[in-house]
Write a protein that holds these residues in place. Structure first.
Motif, PDB file in Angstrom:
ATOM      1  N   GLY A  60       0.928  -1.390  -0.020  1.00  0.00           N
ATOM      2  CA  GLY A  60       0.027  -0.076   0.035  1.00  0.00           C
ATOM      3  C   GLY A  60       0.803   1.396   0.075  1.00  0.00           C
ATOM      4  O   GLY A  60       0.480   2.227  -0.799  1.00  0.00           O
ATOM      5  N   GLY A  61       2.004   1.186   0.682  1.00  0.00           N
ATOM      6  CA  GLY A  61       2.944   2.478   0.920  1.00  0.00           C
ATOM      7  C   GLY A  61       3.625   2.616  -0.531  1.00  0.00           C
ATOM      8  O   GLY A  61       3.400   3.923  -1.012  1.00  0.00           O
ATOM      9  N   LEU A  62       4.011   1.720  -1.202  1.00  0.00           N
ATOM     10  CA  LEU A  62       4.688   1.931  -2.564  1.00  0.00           C
ATOM     11  C   LEU A  62       3.552   2.344  -3.468  1.00  0.00           C
ATOM     12  O   LEU A  62       3.790   3.071  -4.442  1.00  0.00           O
ATOM     13  CB  LEU A  62       5.171   0.583  -3.123  1.00  0.00           C
ATOM     14  N   VAL A  63       2.517   1.877  -3.467  1.00  0.00           N
ATOM     15  CA  VAL A  63       1.173   2.273  -4.401  1.00  0.00           C
ATOM     16  C   VAL A  63       1.017   3.591  -4.204  1.00  0.00           C
ATOM     17  O   VAL A  63       0.885   4.379  -4.929  1.00  0.00           O
ATOM     18  CB  VAL A  63      -0.062   1.285  -4.293  1.00  0.00           C
ATOM     19  N   TYR A  64       0.925   4.196  -2.731  1.00  0.00           N
ATOM     20  CA  TYR A  64       0.536   5.354  -2.510  1.00  0.00           C
ATOM     21  C   TYR A  64       1.675   6.349  -3.015  1.00  0.00           C
ATOM     22  O   TYR A  64       1.394   7.498  -3.586  1.00  0.00           O
ATOM     23  CB  TYR A  64       0.125   5.482  -0.997  1.00  0.00           C
ATOM     24  N   LEU A  65       2.923   6.068  -2.774  1.00  0.00           N
ATOM     25  CA  LEU A  65       3.990   6.834  -3.362  1.00  0.00           C
ATOM     26  C   LEU A  65       4.094   7.063  -4.727  1.00  0.00           C
ATOM     27  O   LEU A  65       4.920   7.758  -5.406  1.00  0.00           O
ATOM     28  CB  LEU A  65       5.280   6.316  -2.720  1.00  0.00           C
ATOM     29  N   GLY A  66       3.629   6.261  -5.464  1.00  0.00           N
ATOM     30  CA  GLY A  66       3.563   6.192  -6.808  1.00  0.00           C
ATOM     31  C   GLY A  66       4.825   5.454  -7.435  1.00  0.00           C
ATOM     32  O   GLY A  66       5.321   5.634  -8.584  1.00  0.00           O
ATOM     33  N   TRP A  67       5.551   4.519  -6.708  1.00  0.00           N
ATOM     34  CA  TRP A  67       6.596   3.808  -6.945  1.00  0.00           C
ATOM     35  C   TRP A  67       6.440   2.344  -7.379  1.00  0.00           C
ATOM     36  O   TRP A  67       7.089   1.510  -7.944  1.00  0.00           O
ATOM     37  CB  TRP A  67       7.648   3.660  -5.930  1.00  0.00           C
ATOM     38  N   ALA A  68       5.158   1.897  -7.295  1.00  0.00           N
ATOM     39  CA  ALA A  68       4.688   0.513  -7.386  1.00  0.00           C
ATOM     40  C   ALA A  68       4.903   0.053  -8.865  1.00  0.00           C
ATOM     41  O   ALA A  68       5.292  -1.158  -9.054  1.00  0.00           O
ATOM     42  CB  ALA A  68       3.283   0.090  -7.192  1.00  0.00           C
ATOM     43  N   HIS A  69       5.142   0.834  -9.876  1.00  0.00           N
ATOM     44  CA  HIS A  69       5.263   0.407 -11.248  1.00  0.00           C
ATOM     45  C   HIS A  69       6.727   0.283 -11.663  1.00  0.00           C
ATOM     46  O   HIS A  69       7.256   0.089 -12.990  1.00  0.00           O
ATOM     47  CB  HIS A  69       4.148   1.463 -12.129  1.00  0.00           C
ATOM     48  N   LEU A  70       7.632   0.907 -10.912  1.00  0.00           N
ATOM     49  CA  LEU A  70       8.986   1.165 -11.235  1.00  0.00           C
ATOM     50  C   LEU A  70       9.817  -0.295 -11.399  1.00  0.00           C
ATOM     51  O   LEU A  70       9.322  -1.433 -10.830  1.00  0.00           O
ATOM     52  CB  LEU A  70       9.727   2.012 -10.376  1.00  0.00           C
ATOM     53  N   PRO A  71      10.502  -0.094 -12.300  1.00  0.00           N
ATOM     54  CA  PRO A  71      11.457  -1.468 -12.528  1.00  0.00           C
ATOM     55  C   PRO A  71      12.105  -1.730 -11.486  1.00  0.00           C
ATOM     56  O   PRO A  71      12.566  -1.223 -10.729  1.00  0.00           O
ATOM     57  CB  PRO A  71      12.344  -0.990 -13.792  1.00  0.00           C
ATOM     58  N   GLY A  72      11.724  -3.566 -11.471  1.00  0.00           N
ATOM     59  CA  GLY A  72      12.420  -4.034 -10.239  1.00  0.00           C
ATOM     60  C   GLY A  72      11.362  -3.952  -8.812  1.00  0.00           C
ATOM     61  O   GLY A  72      11.278  -4.917  -8.667  1.00  0.00           O
ATOM     62  N   ILE A  73      10.968  -2.794  -8.636  1.00  0.00           N
ATOM     63  CA  ILE A  73       9.971  -2.838  -7.558  1.00  0.00           C
ATOM     64  C   ILE A  73       8.580  -3.413  -7.993  1.00  0.00           C
ATOM     65  O   ILE A  73       8.079  -4.290  -7.432  1.00  0.00           O
ATOM     66  CB  ILE A  73       9.585  -1.331  -7.453  1.00  0.00           C
ATOM     67  N   ALA A  74       8.204  -3.541  -9.488  1.00  0.00           N
ATOM     68  CA  ALA A  74       6.939  -3.829  -9.780  1.00  0.00           C
ATOM     69  C   ALA A  74       7.317  -5.514  -9.936  1.00  0.00           C
ATOM     70  O   ALA A  74       6.228  -6.230  -9.418  1.00  0.00           O
ATOM     71  CB  ALA A  74       6.606  -3.632 -11.128  1.00  0.00           C
TER      72      ALA A  74
END
Length: 343
Positions: A215-229
């Motif tokens: 949820g935190g990564l989705v909120y920050l807008g980082w969930a789609h970033l390479p590696g993180i996704a």
């Protein structure tokens, strides 16, 4: 378990298909209403793991059939899904044809229809991609390509920023690693489900921690970033496995297992009740966007099951969810080809 089925796997499929229908329902209502509702948060939370888990589960039982001869393999893993894709693509296209005719004209609409044989159409892209994944895995197996190399290539494709505009290419790059991981790591995945049933407190602690991070990564807008996704897709798939195992352990929410057992039925047929319910609710205007989205989601999930039940009771329209004999490759391989989820 029913014969030939695994309870937690069907439950996981049920969770996934609900999230898939929810995404299409919520985004459709919000687009038509011109604003977001409270269910948008749920859809955003599920985005990192919704399809990764669906594809991972779809690869779980591949090891049981990948050594079959090519004729039988192609029939069960390619022709099977191709039949349903062409049939339901044509049905969806016919429903939407008046809109296409108004926008594209007769010639443009016909061209769009034939383009849908190489560019997956609408909500049916998942059904289109499965035979492609099955073919690639079979070829790699027969050519003795090391699984480590295939898995690494899949991971690199997922991380790479591949956006060609062609769904066949883009979705293959984005999703294949999860399907292949389900195939390769199936024994470990089943052990994980067994482990979760015996360690409920630890599993719940993982789910809470995962939920906070996801949820935190989705909120920050980082969930789609390479590696993180890629990491979130894998972690989310594990979370759904644990959740499904715990639900089965508790003996609750059996409707999820039933939905999962017939997930292909829901996936193929939810588009029509979803669209009709959305139009009716927005015209009535008595619900907020979030509540309207929830109602549309429920109707879109339940209506295909009602249709399936009516077909089984009347034996009318059975070809919608069961392949006729002429649609088998090189003869009939069995008359009990019941509609089934991707296995």
């Amino acid at each position: 378990m029913k014969a030939g089925r695994v309870d937690w796997v069907d439950t996981a499929k049920g969770i996934c298909i609900i999230f898939v229908v929810m995404m299409h329902s919520v985004l459709g209502v919000e687009a038509a209403a011109g604003g977001t509702g409270w269910m948008h948060t749920i859809v955003a939370f599920a985005a990192p793991f919704r399809m990764p888990d669906f594809f991972l589960i779809s690869g779980l039982f591949l090891a049981n059939v990948i050594t079959r001869d090519w004729k039988l393999y192609l029939d069960r893993k390619v022709v099977h899904f191709a039949y349903f894709y062409v049939l339901w693509m044509t049905i969806q296209f016919a429903v939407k044809a008046p809109v296409f005719m108004g926008d594209l004209g007769a010639a443009g609409t016909l061209e769009f229809y034939f383009l849908s044989f190489v560019q997956p159409f609408g909500t049916l892209w998942f059904i289109y991609m499965l035979p492609v994944f099955f073919l690639v895995c079979k070829l790699a197996h027969d050519c003795r390509v090391p699984w480590q190399l295939m898995l690494a290539a899949g991971a690199l494709l997922q991380i790479a920023p591949i956006h060609t505009g062609w769904l066949l290419v883009d979705e293959f790059a984005s999703r294949f690693v999860y399907f292949y991981a389900g195939y390769i790591f199936a024994p470990q995945i089943f052990k994980l489900a067994d482990w979760a049933r015996e360690r409920i407190n630890v599993s719940l602690a993982y789910l809470i921690g995962w939920g906070i991070v996801n949820g935190g990564l989705v909120y920050l807008g980082w969930a789609h970033l390479p590696g993180i996704a890629l990491a979130l897709g894998a972690a989310g798939a594990a979370a759904i496995i644990l959740t499904s195992a715990l639900i089965v352990k508790a003996g609750q929410m059996n409707f999820l297992r039933h939905f999962g057992e017939n997930s292909i039925v829901i996936y193929l047929a939810f588009f029509f009740p979803m669209g009709v319910t959305r139009v009716v609710l927005l015209k009535l205007g008595i619900f907020d966007t979030g509540t309207a989205s929830l109602i549309v989601t429920i109707v879109a999930c339940v209506s295909p099951m009602i249709l399936f039940w009516m077909i089984r009771m009347t034996n009318l329209g059975w070809f919608l969810f069961k392949r006729p004999e002429w649609a088998y490759l090189g003869g009939t391989f069995g008359r009990k080809n019941q509609p089934q989820a991707a296995e």
